[in-house]
Design an enzyme around this catalytic site. Structure first.
Site, PDB file in Angstrom:
ATOM      1  N   CYS A   3       7.974  -1.744  -4.175  1.00 22.46           N
ATOM      2  CA  CYS A   3       7.497  -0.359  -4.252  1.00 22.46           C
ATOM      3  C   CYS A   3       8.182   0.429  -3.133  1.00 22.46           C
ATOM      4  CB  CYS A   3       5.970  -0.286  -4.191  1.00 22.46           C
ATOM      5  SG  CYS A   3       5.244  -0.920  -2.661  1.00 22.46           S
ATOM      6  N   ASN A   6       5.930  -0.955   0.556  1.00 21.02           N
ATOM      7  CA  ASN A   6       5.548  -2.374   0.618  1.00 21.02           C
ATOM      8  C   ASN A   6       4.235  -2.569   1.380  1.00 21.02           C
ATOM      9  OD1 ASN A   6       6.926  -5.519   1.926  1.00 21.02           O
ATOM     10  ND2 ASN A   6       5.794  -5.195   0.063  1.00 21.02           N
ATOM     11  N   CYS A   8       1.083  -0.889  -0.252  1.00 25.28           N
ATOM     12  CA  CYS A   8      -0.007  -0.677  -1.220  1.00 25.28           C
ATOM     13  C   CYS A   8       0.183  -1.461  -2.511  1.00 25.28           C
ATOM     14  CB  CYS A   8      -0.158   0.812  -1.551  1.00 25.28           C
ATOM     15  SG  CYS A   8      -0.656   1.828  -0.145  1.00 25.28           S
ATOM     16  N   ARG A   9       1.215  -1.105  -3.307  1.00 27.71           N
ATOM     17  CA  ARG A   9       1.330  -1.669  -4.656  1.00 27.71           C
ATOM     18  C   ARG A   9       2.012  -3.031  -4.689  1.00 27.71           C
ATOM     19  NH1 ARG A   9       4.285   3.490  -6.915  1.00 27.71           N
ATOM     20  NH2 ARG A   9       4.941   3.415  -4.721  1.00 27.71           N
ATOM     21  N   SER A  10       3.215  -3.146  -4.085  1.00 31.37           N
ATOM     22  CA  SER A  10       3.936  -4.428  -4.216  1.00 31.37           C
ATOM     23  C   SER A  10       3.225  -5.600  -3.526  1.00 31.37           C
ATOM     24  CB  SER A  10       5.398  -4.298  -3.766  1.00 31.37           C
ATOM     25  OG  SER A  10       5.505  -3.836  -2.457  1.00 31.37           O
ATOM     26  N   ASP A 119       1.357   5.734  -7.184  1.00 34.76           N
ATOM     27  CA  ASP A 119       1.183   5.456  -5.762  1.00 34.76           C
ATOM     28  C   ASP A 119      -0.251   5.827  -5.365  1.00 34.76           C
ATOM     29  OD1 ASP A 119       1.258   5.297  -3.043  1.00 34.76           O
ATOM     30  OD2 ASP A 119       3.064   6.507  -2.792  1.00 34.76           O
TER      31      ASP A 119
HETATM   32  P1  4NP Z   1       3.427   1.834  -1.650  1.00 39.15           P
HETATM   33  O1  4NP Z   1       2.649   3.132  -1.130  1.00 39.15           O
HETATM   34  O2  4NP Z   1       4.819   2.282  -2.016  1.00 39.15           O
HETATM   35  O3  4NP Z   1       2.635   1.426  -2.847  1.00 39.15           O
HETATM   36  O4  4NP Z   1       3.398   0.834  -0.521  1.00 39.15           O
HETATM   37  C1  4NP Z   1       3.140   3.926  -0.093  1.00 39.15           C
HETATM   38  C2  4NP Z   1       2.776   3.655   1.206  1.00 39.15           C
HETATM   39  C3  4NP Z   1       3.236   4.434   2.242  1.00 39.15           C
HETATM   40  C4  4NP Z   1       4.065   5.494   1.971  1.00 39.15           C
HETATM   41  C5  4NP Z   1       4.434   5.778   0.671  1.00 39.15           C
HETATM   42  C6  4NP Z   1       3.976   4.985  -0.353  1.00 39.15           C
HETATM   43  N1  4NP Z   1       4.538   6.317   3.005  1.00 39.15           N
HETATM   44  O5  4NP Z   1       5.219   7.296   2.731  1.00 39.15           O
HETATM   45  O6  4NP Z   1       4.267   6.014   4.183  1.00 39.15           O
END
Ligand code: 4NP
Length: 157
Positions: A3, A6, A8-10, A119
């Site tokens: 994602c 790295n 939340c989702r992955s 997200d």
């Molecule tokens: P992820 O979510 O891609 O599912 O891990 C996010 C976590 C943090 C951020 C963006 C997406 N960020 O911009 O910090």
């Protein structure tokens, strides 16, 4: 499993597939990474850890990292959570031939629909539906791979 951050989702995708691998006694290796490195070294988001724990999955030993060129050679599949990650991964592939390894997770569930796992970062209430969506995608991916994998070696009678 890839994602953006790295965190939340992955990590959920890694944890859910790791659980599937263990319960089905498969010899697959799964890892996760982000297309961005802002959270490298950090544990998953506490909301991802909590939703996974409610479903019996432990993410607490994971640490965020940024995807590396070597991942494209080391893994058979590079699975994107959303279409933006998918496009980024295509451009990060160190050789054009390795682009064929890049897949969109929900394409295993609903082929050809180009669906993304949203997200959940800005919405505390999104983590449970995101867990459910990732779990459905991982189940479809694992069943697809199991169906196409070679059967285990049978000794001669
Ligand atoms: P992820 O979510 O891609 O599912 O891990 C996010 C976590 C943090 C951020 C963006 C997406 N960020 O911009 O910090």
């Amino acid at each position: 499993m890839v994602c953006l951050g790295n965190i939340c989702r992955s990590p959920l995708a890694e944890g859910i597939l790791h659980h599937y691998i263990t319960t089905h006694q498969l010899d697959w290796v799964v890892d996760s990474a982000g297309t961005g490195g802002w959270h490298a070294g950090e544990p998953p988001d506490p909301r991802s850890i909590a939703v996974a724990r409610r479903h019996g999955i432990d993410l607490s030993s994971q640490k965020a990292r940024k995807i590396e060129a070597t991942d494209f050679a080391n893994f058979d599949l590079i699975v994107a959570m959303d279409t933006s990650n998918y496009r980024d991964l295509l451009s990060l592939a160190p050789q054009p031939a390795l682009r064929a390894k890049v897949r969109l997770l929900l394409d295993f569930l609903h082929p050809g629909k180009n669906e993304s796992v949203p997200d959940p970062y800005w919405d505390d209430n999104a983590f449970e539906p995101v867990f459910q969506l990732i779990a459905a995608g991982i189940k479809a991916l694992a069943e697809n791979l199991t169906a196409t994998a070679a059967p285990p070696h049978q000794p001669m009678p």
